[in-house]
Enzyme design. Sequence first.
Site, PDB file in Angstrom:
ATOM      1  N   HIS A 113      -7.951  -5.235  -0.042  1.00 40.71           N
ATOM      2  CA  HIS A 113      -6.736  -4.618   0.343  1.00 40.71           C
ATOM      3  C   HIS A 113      -5.887  -5.487   1.049  1.00 40.71           C
ATOM      4  O   HIS A 113      -4.742  -5.462   1.026  1.00 40.71           O
ATOM      5  CB  HIS A 113      -7.184  -3.088   1.086  1.00 40.71           C
ATOM      6  CG  HIS A 113      -5.946  -2.353   0.969  1.00 40.71           C
ATOM      7  ND1 HIS A 113      -5.073  -1.940  -0.318  1.00 40.71           N
ATOM      8  CD2 HIS A 113      -5.276  -1.716   1.850  1.00 40.71           C
ATOM      9  CE1 HIS A 113      -4.038  -1.168   0.108  1.00 40.71           C
ATOM     10  NE2 HIS A 113      -4.054  -1.016   1.276  1.00 40.71           N
TER      11      HIS A 113
ATOM     12  N   SER B 276       0.781  -1.315  -0.064  1.00 44.15           N
ATOM     13  CA  SER B 276      -0.040  -0.029   0.146  1.00 44.15           C
ATOM     14  C   SER B 276       0.900   1.349   0.040  1.00 44.15           C
ATOM     15  O   SER B 276       1.697   1.514  -1.028  1.00 44.15           O
ATOM     16  CB  SER B 276      -0.937   0.061   1.156  1.00 44.15           C
ATOM     17  OG  SER B 276      -2.218   1.039   1.053  1.00 44.15           O
ATOM     18  N   MET B 277       0.853   2.092   1.262  1.00 46.38           N
ATOM     19  CA  MET B 277       1.819   3.385   1.256  1.00 46.38           C
ATOM     20  C   MET B 277       3.083   2.727   1.252  1.00 46.38           C
ATOM     21  O   MET B 277       4.022   3.548   0.297  1.00 46.38           O
ATOM     22  CB  MET B 277       1.455   4.004   2.399  1.00 46.38           C
ATOM     23  CG  MET B 277       2.499   5.253   2.678  1.00 46.38           C
ATOM     24  SD  MET B 277       2.200   6.072   4.017  1.00 46.38           S
ATOM     25  CE  MET B 277       3.274   7.410   3.887  1.00 46.38           C
TER      26      MET B 277
ATOM     27  N   ASP C   8     -10.211  -4.812  -4.334  1.00 48.80           N
ATOM     28  CA  ASP C   8      -9.819  -3.802  -3.135  1.00 48.80           C
ATOM     29  C   ASP C   8     -10.577  -2.508  -3.300  1.00 48.80           C
ATOM     30  O   ASP C   8     -10.675  -1.865  -4.461  1.00 48.80           O
ATOM     31  CB  ASP C   8      -8.157  -3.415  -3.739  1.00 48.80           C
ATOM     32  CG  ASP C   8      -7.288  -2.605  -2.828  1.00 48.80           C
ATOM     33  OD1 ASP C   8      -8.073  -1.845  -1.853  1.00 48.80           O
ATOM     34  OD2 ASP C   8      -6.139  -2.801  -2.615  1.00 48.80           O
TER      35      ASP C   8
END
Length: 296
Positions: free
Chosen positions: A261, A103-104, A232
């Site tokens: 996710h 993710s990030m 997601d």
Amino acid sequence: MSYIHAGQSATGQAVNLYYQDWGTADAHSTAVLIHGWPLSHEMFEYQMTELPKHGIRCVAYDRRGFGKSSKPWEGYDYDTLADDLKAVLDELDLQDVTLVGFSMGGGEVARYMSRHGGARVKSVVFIGAVTPVLLKSDSHPDGVDQSVFDDMIEGLRNDRANFLHGFGRNFFGVNFISHPVSEPSLQYYQMLAMLASPKATIDCVRSFSETDFRPDLTTINVPALIIHGDSDQIVPFEITGQRTHQAIPRAQIVVYEGGPHGLFFTHKEKLTNDLAAFILENATASGQSYGIIGKR
């Protein structure tokens, strides 16, 4: 506890990153795991305990502002976060690593590869990553509207615990008919998120939503694996994973059908096996071509 010094804050305080280094002395390769927002390195609990069984050393650290790392007032832009990643690799003198960004954390992988020339890196993995760019703009008309991120920040400011409670359910794809994560696990991950600095939590929303990684992705010239769930609801596959695959030469992509996710938990066995296969393949192979693997 183990810490890496990553410089100083604007007020002169040391910024130290907490990390775990698990595996055996005869490991075939090393994976550096970079966690997602708003969690900490503990999200990789399953991968950290299983990958060493495949002969893969695992290093995972808490991003500044999160987990057990220092929580300075500033420094949540991607240039600084990529420099923090460099500090981890340099201080531990890690070589030929696979960077695994969730993710990030995928943004940190991309920015590190461009800002630091991919030093010490043999391959990269993007899991549910925010790359190439999330925010809707004139150059990215299919992106997510600014109001979505403004509402996230407003929710965090008004009642962070309540916002994270609802966010966690979407994160793992929990709804009336699907319960891939137990309530105790949801509570555990919310606890991890609540340990973060509220300032870091909010600043990172701006960073991961507004940063354009398209120029960074063009600099990646090592084998790459993109893993994403096609359900997601946090980081939509069509504008992120799919386009990240198109932007990186020599990239593989694996799409998890029905995957939300939080693949590190909901698809932990599949994910770990895919990571192990890719990491070990690239620990010994070179000059291979990579294409679409397809859905799983």
